[in-house]
Design a protein around this motif. Structure first.
Motif, PDB file in Angstrom:
ATOM      1  N   LEU A 220       0.850  -1.182   0.000  1.00 57.24           N
ATOM      2  CA  LEU A 220       0.000   0.000   0.000  1.00 57.24           C
ATOM      3  C   LEU A 220       0.887   1.234   0.000  1.00 57.24           C
ATOM      4  O   LEU A 220       1.761   1.377   0.861  1.00 57.24           O
ATOM      5  CB  LEU A 220      -0.910   0.018   1.235  1.00 57.24           C
ATOM      6  N   LEU A 221       0.694   2.111  -0.961  1.00 57.24           N
ATOM      7  CA  LEU A 221       1.428   3.368  -1.027  1.00 57.24           C
ATOM      8  C   LEU A 221       0.558   4.441  -0.399  1.00 57.24           C
ATOM      9  O   LEU A 221      -0.516   4.761  -0.909  1.00 57.24           O
ATOM     10  CB  LEU A 221       1.755   3.713  -2.486  1.00 57.24           C
ATOM     11  N   GLN A 222       0.997   4.961   0.739  1.00 52.46           N
ATOM     12  CA  GLN A 222       0.195   5.914   1.501  1.00 52.46           C
ATOM     13  C   GLN A 222       0.819   7.299   1.468  1.00 52.46           C
ATOM     14  O   GLN A 222       1.847   7.550   2.109  1.00 52.46           O
ATOM     15  CB  GLN A 222       0.079   5.446   2.959  1.00 52.46           C
ATOM     16  N   PRO A 223       0.228   8.241   0.705  1.00 54.73           N
ATOM     17  CA  PRO A 223       0.728   9.616   0.754  1.00 54.73           C
ATOM     18  C   PRO A 223       0.511  10.201   2.144  1.00 54.73           C
ATOM     19  O   PRO A 223      -0.544   9.997   2.754  1.00 54.73           O
ATOM     20  CB  PRO A 223      -0.125  10.346  -0.301  1.00 54.73           C
ATOM     21  N   CYS A 224       1.485  10.929   2.647  1.00 55.99           N
ATOM     22  CA  CYS A 224       1.392  11.516   3.982  1.00 55.99           C
ATOM     23  C   CYS A 224       1.729  13.003   3.932  1.00 55.99           C
ATOM     24  O   CYS A 224       2.579  13.435   3.157  1.00 55.99           O
ATOM     25  CB  CYS A 224       2.348  10.823   4.952  1.00 55.99           C
ATOM     26  N   VAL A 225       1.075  13.744   4.797  1.00 58.42           N
ATOM     27  CA  VAL A 225       1.337  15.180   4.912  1.00 58.42           C
ATOM     28  C   VAL A 225       2.413  15.438   5.951  1.00 58.42           C
ATOM     29  O   VAL A 225       3.358  16.179   5.718  1.00 58.42           O
ATOM     30  CB  VAL A 225       0.044  15.936   5.266  1.00 58.42           C
ATOM     31  N   PHE A 226       2.315  14.808   7.116  1.00 59.35           N
ATOM     32  CA  PHE A 226       3.229  15.085   8.216  1.00 59.35           C
ATOM     33  C   PHE A 226       4.469  14.203   8.217  1.00 59.35           C
ATOM     34  O   PHE A 226       5.307  14.326   9.106  1.00 59.35           O
ATOM     35  CB  PHE A 226       2.497  14.926   9.551  1.00 59.35           C
ATOM     36  N   GLY A 227       4.593  13.317   7.256  1.00 60.50           N
ATOM     37  CA  GLY A 227       5.756  12.456   7.230  1.00 60.50           C
ATOM     38  C   GLY A 227       7.016  13.226   6.911  1.00 60.50           C
ATOM     39  O   GLY A 227       6.981  14.363   6.436  1.00 60.50           O
ATOM     40  N   PRO A 228       8.173  12.606   7.139  1.00 59.18           N
ATOM     41  CA  PRO A 228       9.439  13.243   6.765  1.00 59.18           C
ATOM     42  C   PRO A 228       9.535  13.349   5.251  1.00 59.18           C
ATOM     43  O   PRO A 228       8.701  12.823   4.513  1.00 59.18           O
ATOM     44  CB  PRO A 228      10.489  12.281   7.333  1.00 59.18           C
ATOM     45  N   ARG A 229      10.566  14.016   4.780  1.00 58.25           N
ATOM     46  CA  ARG A 229      10.701  14.244   3.342  1.00 58.25           C
ATOM     47  C   ARG A 229      11.114  12.989   2.581  1.00 58.25           C
ATOM     48  O   ARG A 229      11.158  13.006   1.357  1.00 58.25           O
ATOM     49  CB  ARG A 229      11.715  15.361   3.083  1.00 58.25           C
ATOM     50  N   PRO A 243       2.144  -4.538   4.037  1.00 58.66           N
ATOM     51  CA  PRO A 243       3.056  -3.439   4.386  1.00 58.66           C
ATOM     52  C   PRO A 243       2.599  -2.121   3.766  1.00 58.66           C
ATOM     53  O   PRO A 243       1.933  -2.096   2.731  1.00 58.66           O
ATOM     54  CB  PRO A 243       4.391  -3.900   3.806  1.00 58.66           C
ATOM     55  N   VAL A 244       2.992  -1.038   4.421  1.00 59.55           N
ATOM     56  CA  VAL A 244       2.614   0.299   3.973  1.00 59.55           C
ATOM     57  C   VAL A 244       3.884   1.114   3.766  1.00 59.55           C
ATOM     58  O   VAL A 244       4.728   1.194   4.658  1.00 59.55           O
ATOM     59  CB  VAL A 244       1.719   1.009   5.007  1.00 59.55           C
ATOM     60  N   LEU A 245       4.002   1.701   2.589  1.00 62.48           N
ATOM     61  CA  LEU A 245       5.101   2.620   2.320  1.00 62.48           C
ATOM     62  C   LEU A 245       4.529   4.032   2.362  1.00 62.48           C
ATOM     63  O   LEU A 245       3.759   4.425   1.487  1.00 62.48           O
ATOM     64  CB  LEU A 245       5.733   2.343   0.959  1.00 62.48           C
ATOM     65  N   LEU A 246       4.875   4.761   3.403  1.00 61.71           N
ATOM     66  CA  LEU A 246       4.406   6.132   3.546  1.00 61.71           C
ATOM     67  C   LEU A 246       5.403   7.059   2.866  1.00 61.71           C
ATOM     68  O   LEU A 246       6.595   6.979   3.135  1.00 61.71           O
ATOM     69  CB  LEU A 246       4.273   6.492   5.031  1.00 61.71           C
ATOM     70  N   TYR A 247       4.905   7.894   1.991  1.00 56.61           N
ATOM     71  CA  TYR A 247       5.809   8.802   1.289  1.00 56.61           C
ATOM     72  C   TYR A 247       5.225  10.207   1.319  1.00 56.61           C
ATOM     73  O   TYR A 247       4.000  10.390   1.417  1.00 56.61           O
ATOM     74  CB  TYR A 247       6.045   8.336  -0.149  1.00 56.61           C
ATOM     75  N   PRO A 248       6.043  11.239   1.276  1.00 57.28           N
ATOM     76  CA  PRO A 248       5.547  12.616   1.401  1.00 57.28           C
ATOM     77  C   PRO A 248       4.720  13.033   0.192  1.00 57.28           C
ATOM     78  O   PRO A 248       5.171  12.934  -0.947  1.00 57.28           O
ATOM     79  CB  PRO A 248       6.832  13.446   1.524  1.00 57.28           C
TER      80      PRO A 248
END
Length: 346
Positions: A220-229, A243-248
């Motif tokens: 799962l590719l999860q766009p995030c606002v508060f995540g690191p760059r 698994p989840v890959l959080l990306y900015p």
């Protein structure tokens, strides 16, 4: 997290999300078919990542206004949440719901095993505080305090920005959705990622390596606002979880609070907070499906169906069924109640 600190470390929590950039993700054929981009934000993860930004002292100019507003309304008890973090691991058991009261209950009643496992990993980095030890031990007062502090932080740091966060993430989903080939999606996701089929890697110095095999779980590719760059990997240790890959996500400008209309105190006292919010959501977005209502309220579809049924049985909404889809719309009585008046008798 500060990118320099991220490159210097590759620790991982036993059950919490791991902030590590020295990573290789191995895809099988089935995994490529099971890649998807999240349609909506993960508010629980947004809250956890936002706290991590405070813990790490990350100075991102995009969040300067957010930090200043948060500082102006700071509750000193919020610092208790800092006890749950390390530079490389964040807790995944801080649950965010649309209703802060539900957030408090969900966090206080989180399953004990992942909570204990995460705090055990924190204890391996530094000595646990009395509060963290109480949470790990299942002390009811500590767990209740954890829920209360999380809910209070949500109302100050997350709720005023919900609409903007949702817009940013749904826009990112639409942008990625137009790319149909998995190789194109993974290859264009982020400059820090390197995609050479079948491996997605984080190319960093330091010699530390961690390998993850998806084994048919997909990603799962999860766009995030508060995540690191740079991207963050989470929920990969349990073979039963995807698994989840959080990306900015792309943020066009600074976060600005927006005061959303909330149900009146009278309406909330009459119906309860969530049901009053459901009536307002149906009036604002109706006719809407049960699934749409659940998404707006950030609750399960089953809970949304239950609230919608009570509203319909009370004569405040009506239901229409087309195939398997049920749509809801406000009745004249429901609109009158929202307007604070009683409809005239016919």
């Amino acid at each position: 997290m500060d990118s320099d600190l991220a490159e210097q470390s590759c620790g991982r929590g036993v059950s919490g999300a791991t902030i590590t950039f020295v990573l290789r993700i191995f895809f099988g054929t089935d995994d490529l078919d099971r890649i998807r981009v999240a349609e909506r934000p993960d508010m629980s993860m947004e809250l956890s990542l936002s706290v991590h930004g405070l813990v790490s002292g990350r100075c991102d100019p995009r969040f300067l206004d957010w930090r200043n507003r948060l500082r102006a309304s700071w509750n000193p008890r919020t610092a208790l949440l800092f006890d749950l973090y390390t530079p490389t691991a964040i807790p995944e058991f801080l649950a965010v719901r649309r209703d802060p009261g539900a957030t408090e209950s969900a966090t206080a009643e989180a399953p004990p095993e992942p909570l204990r496992d995460h705090l055990r990993s924190v204890g391996g980095v530094r000595q646990l505080s009395a509060f963290a030890r109480g949470v790990a031990a299942g002390d009811q007062r500590a767990r209740k305090l954890l829920g209360n502090v999380t809910a209070d932080y949500q109302t100050r740091a997350i709720d005023p920005y919900r609409r903007q966060i949702e817009t940013i993430v749904t826009t990112e989903h639409g942008r990625r959705r137009r790319i149909t080939e998995p190789d194109q999606v993974l290859g264009s996701l982020h400059p820090a990622l390197s995609w050479r089929r079948p491996v997605l890697s984080f190319p960093l110095a330091g010699g530390c390596r961690h390998d993850i095999r998806l084994d048919g779980r997909g990603l799962l590719l999860q766009p995030c606002v508060f995540g690191p760059r740079r991207p963050v990997i989470a929920r990969f240790e349990d073979p039963r979880q995807q698994p989840v890959l959080l990306y900015p996500a792309r943020i066009g400008g600074p976060l600005q609070p927006e005061v959303e209309p909330t149900p009146s105190r009278t309406l909330t006292a009459l119906l309860g907070h969530t049901r009053a919010a459901a009536l307002e959501a149906i009036a604002a977005h109706g006719p809407c499906s049960t699934k749409d209502l659940a998404a707006v309220l950030d609750i399960s579809t089953a809970s949304a169906s239950e609230h919608a049924t009570v509203l319909a049985e009370s004569g405040l909404t009506s239901k229409d069924r087309t195939g398997r889809t049920v749509t809801h719309r406000p009745t004249p009585l429901g609109r009158a109640l929202l307007a604070g008046r009683v409809p005239e008798a016919e």
